[in-house]
Write a protein that holds these residues in place. Structure first.
Motif, PDB file in Angstrom:
ATOM      1  N   HIS A  24      59.749  48.821  65.884  1.00  0.00           N
ATOM      2  CA  HIS A  24      61.096  49.347  65.633  1.00  0.00           C
ATOM      3  C   HIS A  24      61.640  50.147  66.806  1.00  0.00           C
ATOM      4  O   HIS A  24      62.848  50.308  66.936  1.00  0.00           O
ATOM      5  N   ARG A  52      43.871  57.189  65.811  1.00  0.00           N
ATOM      6  CA  ARG A  52      43.960  57.873  67.109  1.00  0.00           C
ATOM      7  C   ARG A  52      44.876  57.138  68.083  1.00  0.00           C
ATOM      8  O   ARG A  52      45.634  57.771  68.824  1.00  0.00           O
ATOM      9  N   GLY A  90      36.343  61.509  62.108  1.00  0.00           N
ATOM     10  CA  GLY A  90      35.965  60.123  62.384  1.00  0.00           C
ATOM     11  C   GLY A  90      35.473  59.374  61.155  1.00  0.00           C
ATOM     12  O   GLY A  90      35.205  58.174  61.221  1.00  0.00           O
TER      13      GLY A  90
HETATM   14  N1  LIG Z   1      55.084  48.814  64.058  1.00  0.00           N
HETATM   15  C1  LIG Z   1      54.787  50.005  63.605  1.00  0.00           C
HETATM   16  O1  LIG Z   1      55.462  50.525  62.694  1.00  0.00           O
HETATM   17  C2  LIG Z   1      53.608  50.735  64.168  1.00  0.00           C
HETATM   18  C3  LIG Z   1      53.241  51.953  63.602  1.00  0.00           C
HETATM   19  C4  LIG Z   1      52.159  52.619  64.130  1.00  0.00           C
HETATM   20  C5  LIG Z   1      51.460  52.089  65.214  1.00  0.00           C
HETATM   21  N2  LIG Z   1      51.858  50.916  65.753  1.00  0.00           N
HETATM   22  C6  LIG Z   1      51.142  50.336  66.900  1.00  0.00           C
HETATM   23  O2  LIG Z   1      49.815  50.041  66.498  1.00  0.00           O
HETATM   24  C7  LIG Z   1      48.998  50.035  67.659  1.00  0.00           C
HETATM   25  C8  LIG Z   1      47.686  50.717  67.323  1.00  0.00           C
HETATM   26  O3  LIG Z   1      47.131  50.122  66.163  1.00  0.00           O
HETATM   27  P1  LIG Z   1      45.545  49.975  66.014  1.00  0.00           P
HETATM   28  O4  LIG Z   1      45.334  49.334  64.711  1.00  0.00           O
HETATM   29  O5  LIG Z   1      45.018  49.333  67.251  1.00  0.00           O
HETATM   30  O6  LIG Z   1      45.023  51.470  66.084  1.00  0.00           O
HETATM   31  P2  LIG Z   1      45.185  52.757  65.112  1.00  0.00           P
HETATM   32  O7  LIG Z   1      44.951  52.354  63.712  1.00  0.00           O
HETATM   33  O8  LIG Z   1      46.422  53.504  65.453  1.00  0.00           O
HETATM   34  O9  LIG Z   1      43.968  53.668  65.639  1.00  0.00           O
HETATM   35  C9  LIG Z   1      42.674  53.094  65.716  1.00  0.00           C
HETATM   36  C10 LIG Z   1      41.659  54.222  65.831  1.00  0.00           C
HETATM   37  O10 LIG Z   1      41.587  54.945  64.587  1.00  0.00           O
HETATM   38  C11 LIG Z   1      40.217  55.215  64.272  1.00  0.00           C
HETATM   39  N3  LIG Z   1      39.848  54.367  63.132  1.00  0.00           N
HETATM   40  C12 LIG Z   1      40.585  53.418  62.496  1.00  0.00           C
HETATM   41  N4  LIG Z   1      39.882  52.856  61.482  1.00  0.00           N
HETATM   42  C13 LIG Z   1      38.661  53.458  61.494  1.00  0.00           C
HETATM   43  C14 LIG Z   1      37.485  53.324  60.712  1.00  0.00           C
HETATM   44  N5  LIG Z   1      37.414  52.433  59.687  1.00  0.00           N
HETATM   45  N6  LIG Z   1      36.412  54.101  60.990  1.00  0.00           N
HETATM   46  C15 LIG Z   1      36.463  54.989  61.975  1.00  0.00           C
HETATM   47  N7  LIG Z   1      37.565  55.176  62.785  1.00  0.00           N
HETATM   48  C16 LIG Z   1      38.637  54.413  62.532  1.00  0.00           C
HETATM   49  C17 LIG Z   1      39.419  54.855  65.526  1.00  0.00           C
HETATM   50  O11 LIG Z   1      39.477  55.990  66.380  1.00  0.00           O
HETATM   51  P3  LIG Z   1      38.288  56.284  67.457  1.00  0.00           P
HETATM   52  O12 LIG Z   1      38.383  55.193  68.481  1.00  0.00           O
HETATM   53  O13 LIG Z   1      38.613  57.650  67.996  1.00  0.00           O
HETATM   54  O14 LIG Z   1      37.000  56.251  66.704  1.00  0.00           O
HETATM   55  C18 LIG Z   1      40.253  53.703  66.074  1.00  0.00           C
HETATM   56  O15 LIG Z   1      40.028  53.452  67.462  1.00  0.00           O
HETATM   57  C19 LIG Z   1      49.751  50.761  68.762  1.00  0.00           C
HETATM   58  O16 LIG Z   1      50.108  49.816  69.747  1.00  0.00           O
HETATM   59  C20 LIG Z   1      50.982  51.293  68.063  1.00  0.00           C
HETATM   60  O17 LIG Z   1      52.116  51.261  68.900  1.00  0.00           O
HETATM   61  C21 LIG Z   1      52.910  50.218  65.232  1.00  0.00           C
END
Ligand SMILES: NC(=O)c1ccc[n+]([C@@H]2O[C@H](COP(=O)([O-])OP(=O)(O)OC[C@H]3O[C@@H](n4cnc5c(N)ncnc54)[C@H](OP(=O)(O)O)[C@@H]3O)[C@@H](O)[C@H]2O)c1
Length: 188
Positions: A24, A52, A90
């Protein structure tokens, strides 16, 4: 308390731009101040939770994005510069317990990203999945699946057109502890 995941998505199904920004934020309507309905959602929220990866860019924002909310971050290490009032952990189950213990009756905005939405779904703690489809095609970027398990049971709740050409679609999620008012699950 409901945990409400809200996700911006392009028409071709990407939740991030090819460079990794939430979908968005690329919408000209967002850039010119349209909130895509998030202001109304936040009126009922008292906390925000996110992974994170989604949290870290906020640390260098000009403006703190969650001035009126408790903030919880799923992270195995506390990112440098994290304000003292932000709770990090975590262990997803422990973080969820802390969210519930702090709750004063308001909702929780699950900001994302897909991995953290799936994590809350796996804990049986995801109440709604709210998609805001922005009128853009990206041709690339992150998708909601495979991070989000395709077996997530969705029940349609509502849709509305938002100013600027975006469309909001709200689903309640299977196994939700707090179904949306008027949804089939709330009438069982
Ligand atoms: N379109 C939208 O509305 C929207 C909204 C929000 C974000 N985004 C996008 O989403 C992307 C990131 O998404 P993502 O899914 O890669 O990452 P995320 O969910 O934002 O973060 C992932 C991190 O959260 C922790 N984590 C998640 N699940 C876990 C579990 N089961 N156990 C332990 N730790 C856990 C870990 O941190 P640690 O590595 O520290 O352990 C993991 O590296 C970004 O590019 C952002 O711009 C889009």
């Amino acid at each position: 308390m409901r945990i409400r995941a809200r996700v911006g998505m392009s028409v071709d199904g990407h939740v991030t731009t090819p460079t990794g920004w939430p979908a968005h934020t690329a919408d000209p309507a967002f850039v010119s101040g349209q909130s895509h309905g998030i202001r109304e959602v936040l009126e009922g929220c008292e906390a925000a939770v996110m992974g994170r990866t989604t949290f870290e860019p906020a640390l260098t924002n000009d403006r703190w994005p969650w001035p009126d909310l408790d903030v919880f971050v799923l992270a195995s290490r506390r990112p440098a510069g994290t304000p003292d009032h932000v709770v990090t952990d975590g262990d997803p189950a422990r973080l969820l317990e802390m969210i519930r213990a702090a709750n004063r009756g308001g909702d929780v905005h699950l900001v994302g990203g897909p991995r953290t939405i799936q994590t809350f779904h796996a804990l049986g703690a995801l109440d709604t999945l709210e998609l805001v489809v922005v009128p853009l095609l990206f041709g690339g970027g992150m998708r909601l699946t495979p991070a989000l398990d395709p077996s997530l049971g969705l029940t349609f709740h509502s849709e509305r057109a938002l100013p600027g050409g975006a469309v909001e679609i709200v689903y309640s999620c299977k196994g939700s502890r707090s179904p949306l008012p008027g949804s089939p699950a709330s009438q069982r």
